[in-house]
Design an enzyme around this catalytic site. Structure first.
Site, PDB file in Angstrom:
ATOM      1  CB  THR A   1      -0.819  -0.117   1.326  1.00 56.07           C
ATOM      2  OG1 THR A   1      -1.850  -1.097   1.207  1.00 56.07           O
ATOM      3  CG2 THR A   1      -1.814   1.220   1.311  1.00 56.07           C
ATOM      4  CB  CYS A   2       4.018   2.121   1.753  1.00 55.20           C
ATOM      5  SG  CYS A   2       3.539   1.620   3.418  1.00 55.20           S
TER       6      CYS A   2
END
Length: 246
Positions: free
Chosen positions: A49-50
């Site tokens: 996600t980062c």
């Protein structure tokens, strides 16, 4: 219990960073004193996600934030400076200051250090974002305290909506092309002439094939351009679309 520190000063710590292959120590004052700063914190560099959403969108919206008086945008993670530098290069995050909180001192002081031993991560930062003016936290967006890695409120668009709800975000543009394609070059030049940044995907890399291109766009020629998810078409269609926006 995750702590909301709105109205409080950020913790006074020293960060060990790397600049031009040299160790440089930065203090909290170096980063925040006399400045308007957005900081977003995340569990780890190179994590899904980062890498796919959190960092790229802040990098993409950086010019809009700066037009609203933001002096710097900081990405913080409990990682060492070598990892953070490598991640910045991998992401082409030229608009973001990568801040390694290697010992977790800042995250601990913010009340945001959590244990992710179940994933083999050890102590990491919880995911959150905040607007800091002259070292004082004005606003925090803290992800809900639920299992896993929620990503609902610390995103760049939520922060922009708080800071300047009427600000226009740049359109998301994706260009799928291939090396040596003159029409791809023409399309890229047309986008650059309008000041429109774009993501470039090259056929033949990262598993992208002509079959993939055809499945996505219904065409097997390059370039194919998408703007805000809408399929615009090739270079001719792009130029026509741009002329309509003028």
């Amino acid at each position: 219990m995750l702590e909301n520190r709105e109205g409080q000063k950020v913790p006074q710590v020293v960060f060990n960073t790397r600049v031009d292959n040299e160790w440089v120590q930065l203090t909290t004052d170096d980063l925040f004193k006399g400045k308007n700063v957005i900081l977003f914190a995340l569990p780890g560099a190179f994590t899904p996600t980062c890498s796919s959403t959190h960092l790229p969108r802040y990098n993409e919206l950086a010019p809009v934030f700066k037009s609203q008086g933001i002096d710097d945008i900081i990405c913080l993670s409990v990682n060492d400076p070598f990892v953070m530098d490598a991640w910045a290069g991998d992401q082409n995050a030229e608009n973001i200051t990568m801040l390694p909180d290697g010992n977790g001192d800042f995250s601990r002081g913010m009340g945001m250090l959590v244990n992710k031993a179940d994933l083999g991560f050890g102590d990491r930062s919880w995911r959150y974002s905040m607007l800091v003016r002259d070292g004082v936290v004005e606003k925090m967006f803290i992800e809900p305290d639920v299992p896993g890695d929620p990503f609902e409120v610390s995103d760049a668009d939520t922060m922009l909506n708080y800071l300047a709800p009427d600000a226009a975000a740049p359109k998301r543009v994706t260009l799928i092309g291939k090396p040596g394609c003159s029409h791809c070059t023409r399309a890229k030049n047309a986008l650059k002439a309008q000041g429109m940044k774009f993501e470039e995907i090259t056929v033949g890399s990262h598993g992208i094939s002509l079959a993939t291109l055809n499945a996505i766009s219904g065409r097997g020629t390059t370039p194919q351009i998408f703007i805000e998810g809408e399929h615009i078409g090739g270079a001719d269609e792009l130029e026509a679309w741009l002329s309509q926006q003028a």
